[in-house]
Scaffold this motif. Sequence first.
Motif, PDB file in Angstrom:
ATOM      1  N   TYR A  41      15.785  63.053  73.255  1.00  0.00           N
ATOM      2  CA  TYR A  41      16.565  62.162  74.105  1.00  0.00           C
ATOM      3  C   TYR A  41      17.255  62.933  75.220  1.00  0.00           C
ATOM      4  O   TYR A  41      17.847  63.975  74.989  1.00  0.00           O
ATOM      5  N   ALA A  42      17.197  62.394  76.435  1.00  0.00           N
ATOM      6  CA  ALA A  42      18.023  62.908  77.522  1.00  0.00           C
ATOM      7  C   ALA A  42      19.227  61.972  77.630  1.00  0.00           C
ATOM      8  O   ALA A  42      20.345  62.398  77.855  1.00  0.00           O
ATOM      9  N   SER A  43      18.998  60.674  77.426  1.00  0.00           N
ATOM     10  CA  SER A  43      20.059  59.672  77.482  1.00  0.00           C
ATOM     11  C   SER A  43      19.621  58.480  76.641  1.00  0.00           C
ATOM     12  O   SER A  43      18.556  57.926  76.871  1.00  0.00           O
ATOM     13  N   ALA A  44      20.440  58.130  75.643  1.00  0.00           N
ATOM     14  CA  ALA A  44      20.055  57.036  74.739  1.00  0.00           C
ATOM     15  C   ALA A  44      21.271  56.193  74.366  1.00  0.00           C
ATOM     16  O   ALA A  44      21.724  56.197  73.231  1.00  0.00           O
ATOM     17  N   PRO A  45      21.833  55.456  75.342  1.00  0.00           N
ATOM     18  CA  PRO A  45      22.983  54.610  75.013  1.00  0.00           C
ATOM     19  C   PRO A  45      22.583  53.504  74.039  1.00  0.00           C
ATOM     20  O   PRO A  45      21.482  52.962  74.159  1.00  0.00           O
ATOM     21  N   LYS A  73      10.702  58.794  81.662  1.00  0.00           N
ATOM     22  CA  LYS A  73      11.020  57.361  81.605  1.00  0.00           C
ATOM     23  C   LYS A  73      10.057  56.648  80.667  1.00  0.00           C
ATOM     24  O   LYS A  73       8.855  56.880  80.736  1.00  0.00           O
ATOM     25  N   LYS A  99      17.106  51.579  79.805  1.00  0.00           N
ATOM     26  CA  LYS A  99      18.215  52.523  79.896  1.00  0.00           C
ATOM     27  C   LYS A  99      17.957  53.921  79.325  1.00  0.00           C
ATOM     28  O   LYS A  99      18.651  54.857  79.676  1.00  0.00           O
ATOM     29  N   TRP A 100      17.012  54.041  78.405  1.00  0.00           N
ATOM     30  CA  TRP A 100      16.824  55.345  77.767  1.00  0.00           C
ATOM     31  C   TRP A 100      15.981  56.269  78.629  1.00  0.00           C
ATOM     32  O   TRP A 100      15.095  55.828  79.351  1.00  0.00           O
ATOM     33  N   ARG A 101      16.290  57.562  78.514  1.00  0.00           N
ATOM     34  CA  ARG A 101      15.497  58.603  79.174  1.00  0.00           C
ATOM     35  C   ARG A 101      15.239  59.704  78.159  1.00  0.00           C
ATOM     36  O   ARG A 101      16.088  60.006  77.324  1.00  0.00           O
ATOM     37  N   ARG A 103      13.399  63.755  77.403  1.00  0.00           N
ATOM     38  CA  ARG A 103      12.933  65.006  78.019  1.00  0.00           C
ATOM     39  C   ARG A 103      11.413  64.931  78.006  1.00  0.00           C
ATOM     40  O   ARG A 103      10.823  64.605  76.973  1.00  0.00           O
TER      41      ARG A 103
END
Length: 125
Positions: A41-45, A73, A99-101, A103
Amino acid sequence: TDMPQPGDIVVPPGDARTDVVTEVVTPPGIGQPLQGAHLEYASAPPPPYPREALLDGLTGTVMLQVLVDVDGKPIEVTVQRSSGHRALDAAARRQVLSKWRFRPAMRDGVAVQAIGVVPVEFKLD
């Protein structure tokens, strides 16, 4: 006659490097997403809790199969295993897709598409 001319590529006799290079350049499955990748995960709200699920006290974990592009993405998200509640599954899928990004997955030092499975948990405290 057969003297090398300027600009010719000379391969010394007995040098088999050309065969090896061909194999390295075209491994099986090139261009195919890396299957079963461990997605980082780079971003996983966390997804917003669907209002109706909150009111009904629904909980569960959705397992989503995610196709991640070379830039990290998600480009395709499918429910691999349902939480048992359609509202939770849909909320998780929407959130991951928008919303998730991640690596980017790497193969031989190059970013490649990858497919992996991620859990999204809905729980009430």
